[in-house]
Scaffold this active site. Structure first.
Site, PDB file in Angstrom:
ATOM      1  N   ASN A  11       0.870  -1.173   0.000  1.00  0.00           N
ATOM      2  CA  ASN A  11       0.000   0.000   0.000  1.00  0.00           C
ATOM      3  C   ASN A  11       0.908   1.223   0.000  1.00  0.00           C
ATOM      4  OD1 ASN A  11      -1.776   2.055   0.408  1.00  0.00           O
ATOM      5  ND2 ASN A  11      -2.422   1.433   2.466  1.00  0.00           N
ATOM      6  N   LYS A  13       0.127   4.273  -0.439  1.00  0.00           N
ATOM      7  CA  LYS A  13      -0.497   5.511   0.062  1.00  0.00           C
ATOM      8  C   LYS A  13      -0.175   6.664  -0.902  1.00  0.00           C
ATOM      9  CE  LYS A  13      -0.196   3.460   4.608  1.00  0.00           C
ATOM     10  NZ  LYS A  13      -0.129   3.623   6.059  1.00  0.00           N
ATOM     11  N   HIS A  93      -9.521   1.457   4.824  1.00  0.00           N
ATOM     12  CA  HIS A  93      -8.253   1.675   5.529  1.00  0.00           C
ATOM     13  C   HIS A  93      -8.489   2.683   6.651  1.00  0.00           C
ATOM     14  CE1 HIS A  93      -4.156   2.900   6.392  1.00  0.00           C
ATOM     15  NE2 HIS A  93      -3.764   1.780   5.801  1.00  0.00           N
ATOM     16  N   GLU A  95      -6.903   5.142   7.584  1.00  0.00           N
ATOM     17  CA  GLU A  95      -6.694   6.542   7.178  1.00  0.00           C
ATOM     18  C   GLU A  95      -7.927   7.070   6.450  1.00  0.00           C
ATOM     19  OE1 GLU A  95      -2.964   5.794   5.190  1.00  0.00           O
ATOM     20  OE2 GLU A  95      -2.055   5.383   7.134  1.00  0.00           O
ATOM     21  N   GLU A 165      -5.347  -4.341  10.717  1.00  0.00           N
ATOM     22  CA  GLU A 165      -4.315  -3.316  10.886  1.00  0.00           C
ATOM     23  C   GLU A 165      -4.601  -2.528  12.161  1.00  0.00           C
ATOM     24  OE1 GLU A 165      -2.280  -2.255   6.905  1.00  0.00           O
ATOM     25  OE2 GLU A 165      -4.043  -0.990   7.105  1.00  0.00           O
ATOM     26  N   GLY A 171       2.592   2.839  10.678  1.00  0.00           N
ATOM     27  CA  GLY A 171       3.561   3.919  10.490  1.00  0.00           C
ATOM     28  C   GLY A 171       4.289   4.323  11.764  1.00  0.00           C
ATOM     29  N   SER A 210       3.447  -1.671  10.403  1.00  0.00           N
ATOM     30  CA  SER A 210       4.894  -1.740  10.609  1.00  0.00           C
ATOM     31  C   SER A 210       5.489  -3.113  10.276  1.00  0.00           C
ATOM     32  CB  SER A 210       5.265  -1.316  12.033  1.00  0.00           C
ATOM     33  OG  SER A 210       4.887   0.025  12.262  1.00  0.00           O
TER      34      SER A 210
END
Ligand code: 13P
Length: 247
Positions: A11, A13, A93, A95, A165, A171, A210
């Site tokens: 991914n 992003k 996701h 985000e 996730e 991140g 991560s």
């Protein structure tokens, strides 16, 4: 129990450029020593170039519209993705949920449209650090999975993928331990099994947060972890290949 598909998904992003597209394509086209299906999900403009160059790995998008067509400036539909050989689409996701306000209902609508157009959804679920500390992990993830399953039906998950996730691991360099991740993966599989055992047995459940070349093997060795959804480490060609080889 049947053998499940293994996937390692990049991914990117809002990262990556044509140079990285070229380097990653060349490297993945030559990758033979993994049993995992390798998937790259770049930003929309790069999907066409991957499709045109007939790459040997799978192509995925990071998002799509909950609408089919019309006056929705800036949106991309499921049928547009499918016309460019896009096999997967990441949906929900964290985000998208947190920054762009996507609700479980919107995500469920997108899921239904993806399936209808032959694009395999990668449904992301995960708890925040606060929710984990309050012992709400299973309740949160259970509700995220149920919202979509209630709308589309468990059979729509036959060609889908779920990605666990944990938001606090994205991140941050803080990975869930393999045991922590396995516990949640088992919970998700049991939840799907309560509706349909066969669908649950064949459903790939990926871990994300991560993942890197150092921790992938341990994570992927768990009984219910069928691969990874990789952010930062997927922008480094050699590291992404090493993660693929960890399957
Ligand atoms: P990182 O691998 O950078 O933590 O990102 C994970 C992720 O969000 C993949 O979808």
């Amino acid at each position: 129990m049947s053998v499940r598909r293994r996937l390692v998904v990049a991914n990117w992003k809002l990262n990556g450029d044509l140079t990285l597209i070229g380097k990653m394509s060349a490297a993945l086209n030559g990758l033979t020593d993994t049993t995992a299906e390798m998937v790259v999900c770049p930003a929309y403009p790069y999907l066409g170039s991957l499709s045109a160059s007939k790459v040997k790995f799978s192509i995925g998008a990071q998002n799509m519209s909950q609408y089919t067509s019309g006056a929705f400036t800036g949106e991309v539909s499921a049928s547009m993705l499918s016309a460019f050989d896009v096999k997967y689409v990441i949906l929900g996701h964290s985000e998208r949920r947190a920054i762009f306000g996507e609700s479980n209902e919107i995500i469920a609508e997108k899921f239904a449209l993806a399936v209808k157009n032959g694009v395999h959804p990668i449904l992301c679920v995960g708890e925040t650090e606060e929710q984990r500390n309050n012992d709400e992990t299973e309740a949160v993830i259970g509700a995220q999975v149920k919202a979509v399953m209630d709308k589309v039906g468990v059979k729509a998950f036959i060609d889908a993928v779920i990605a666990y996730e944990p938001v606090w691991a994205i991140g941050t360099g803080k990975t869930a331990t393999a045991e922590m991740a396995q516990q949640v993966h088992r919970f998700i599989r049991q939840q799907v099994a309560s509706e349909d055992q066969q669908v649950a047995d064949t459903l790939p459940i990926l871990y994300g947060g991560s993942v890197n070349a150092g921790n992938a093997k341990d994570l992927f060795a768990q009984a219910d972890i069928d691969g990874g959804l990789v952010g930062g480490a997927s922008l480094k060609v050699e590291e992404f290949l090493a993660i693929g080889r960890s399957v």
